[in-house]
Enzyme design. Structure first.
Site, PDB file in Angstrom:
ATOM      1  N   GLU A 185      16.348  27.522  14.267  1.00  0.00           N
ATOM      2  CA  GLU A 185      15.862  27.769  15.292  1.00  0.00           C
ATOM      3  C   GLU A 185      16.542  27.784  16.450  1.00  0.00           C
ATOM      4  O   GLU A 185      16.844  28.528  17.619  1.00  0.00           O
ATOM      5  CB  GLU A 185      14.562  26.919  16.058  1.00  0.00           C
ATOM      6  CG  GLU A 185      13.804  27.331  17.149  1.00  0.00           C
ATOM      7  CD  GLU A 185      12.787  26.399  17.569  1.00  0.00           C
ATOM      8  OE1 GLU A 185      11.965  26.737  18.340  1.00  0.00           O
ATOM      9  OE2 GLU A 185      13.067  25.324  17.287  1.00  0.00           O
ATOM     10  N   ASP A 187      10.500  25.633  27.356  1.00  0.00           N
ATOM     11  CA  ASP A 187      10.074  24.498  27.449  1.00  0.00           C
ATOM     12  C   ASP A 187      10.420  23.598  26.549  1.00  0.00           C
ATOM     13  O   ASP A 187      10.281  23.542  25.351  1.00  0.00           O
ATOM     14  CB  ASP A 187       8.470  24.774  27.257  1.00  0.00           C
ATOM     15  CG  ASP A 187       8.099  25.691  25.970  1.00  0.00           C
ATOM     16  OD1 ASP A 187       9.374  26.267  25.654  1.00  0.00           O
ATOM     17  OD2 ASP A 187       7.145  25.460  25.291  1.00  0.00           O
TER      18      ASP A 187
END
Length: 327
Positions: A288, A105
């Site tokens: 990340e 997403d």
């Protein structure tokens, strides 16, 4: 995504194969979740929640969400996207939620035009990576049933054999030499090149020719100075170029190693680790996600700033490091 069976396979390496039996109820519960409603599928009703009946009678899975409302964490953003789309807003909300379920997403792979969120079509797609994960779940259930429940073993063996064949029939593109998601609504493959195509190599669902052609495509189109890019599209979404994500580097690395493409695997590992190390030297942090195209720039895109530190980044780096020491 159903990674639980993979997690248990790691545990079995440490504790022995017999440990799998301890988690049979949880594996069966997860499988039932993904396959719920399969008995209600028909030519007139080919899709129900996460299961889809395909023209040849095989069954594959999609992402789905039972709710057709904006996400609580992005209420205003989802509302604006749905309004701008000119489509039924409830349908758009469900597509957005299903994409969030995927973990990707968001990404151009879910967009009909490959560019704009307003064209999102997640529930109309059969994702190649999701079905590879479910193939492994079925394989894990077979490993348990073989010694414990012969009748269930035979039935599950038929299901995983059917899924393996269907992944090739619907997601492999012979002309392009690559795996793609499948639009079951209009019976056409998506045109989006994504790193999800590495999953069939990871799970050894390919023959030698297929793996060689996928490897060539990864080398020519995806490999960048800092690792493998997630897609070939730059849209401002975080699961698109120029971003790279640790889990996908590992899937691709292992997939290439599994299928005899060790040199390319080692190159992507080297590029990714150097990118991790360069950013760490500059910031003192693991990230990340990473910009794999321009290793002097930070990764970005998506709905929130790049996060400092992330379990999958640390884990994949340490795994690469330990393998590097052994090799």
């Amino acid at each position: 995504p159903p990674f639980f069976a993979l997690m248990l396979s790691v545990l079995a390496q440490e504790k022995g194969e017999s440990i799998l039996l301890n988690y049979l109820p949880q594996l069966e519960k997860e499988y039932a979740f993904w396959m719920e409603g399969i008995e209600n599928l028909s030519d007139k009703n080919p899709a129900h929640r996460r299961v889809v009946l395909l023209p040849d009678g095989s069954i594959l899975n999609r992402y789905w969400d039972d709710r057709d409302t904006p996400r609580p964490e992005a209420f205003i953003e989802d509302k604006h996207i749905a309004e701008r789309s000119g489509r039924d807003v409830k349908t758009v909300y469900r597509h957005i939620r299903a994409a969030a379920e995927s973990g990707w997403d968001f990404s151009s792979r879910w967009f009909r035009d490959g560019k704009n969120m307003e064209t999102i079509q997640t529930t109309e797609l059969i994702p190649v990576d999701l079905n590879c994960l479910l193939y492994f779940l079925e394989t894990t259930l077979c490993r348990i049933y073989e010694k414990q429940r012969p009748d269930q073993y035979n039935r599950m063996l038929q299901k995983l054999s059917s899924r393996k064949k269907a992944i090739t029939n619907y997601c492999w593109n012979e002309e392009k030499g690559f795996y793609f998601d499948y639009r079951f609504i209009n019976r056409q493959q998506s045109e989006s090149y994504t790193l999800a195509a590495a999953y069939p190599l990871f799970f050894k669902l390919v023959n030698m020719e297929q793996s060689s052609r996928v490897a060539l495509c990864l080398k020519e189109k995806f490999l960048q100075p800092g690792g493998l890019t997630t897609t070939l599209c730059t849209t401002g979404q975080q699961w698109d170029a120029p971003n790279g994500w640790a889990p996908l580097q590992w899937i691709a690395y292992k997939g290439l190693k599994n299928t005899g493409h060790g040199n390319l695997a080692d190159q992507l590992k080297k590029n990714w680790m150097q990118n991790n190390e360069k950013v760490y030297a500059a910031t003192g942090k693991m990230m990340e996600k990473y910009n794999v195209t321009d290793t002097t720039a930070k990764a970005g895109g998506g709905e929130y700033p790049n996060q400092d530190g992330f379990g999958w980044t640390n884990g994949v780096y340490l795994k690469f490091l330990s393998k590097e020491l052994r090799e």
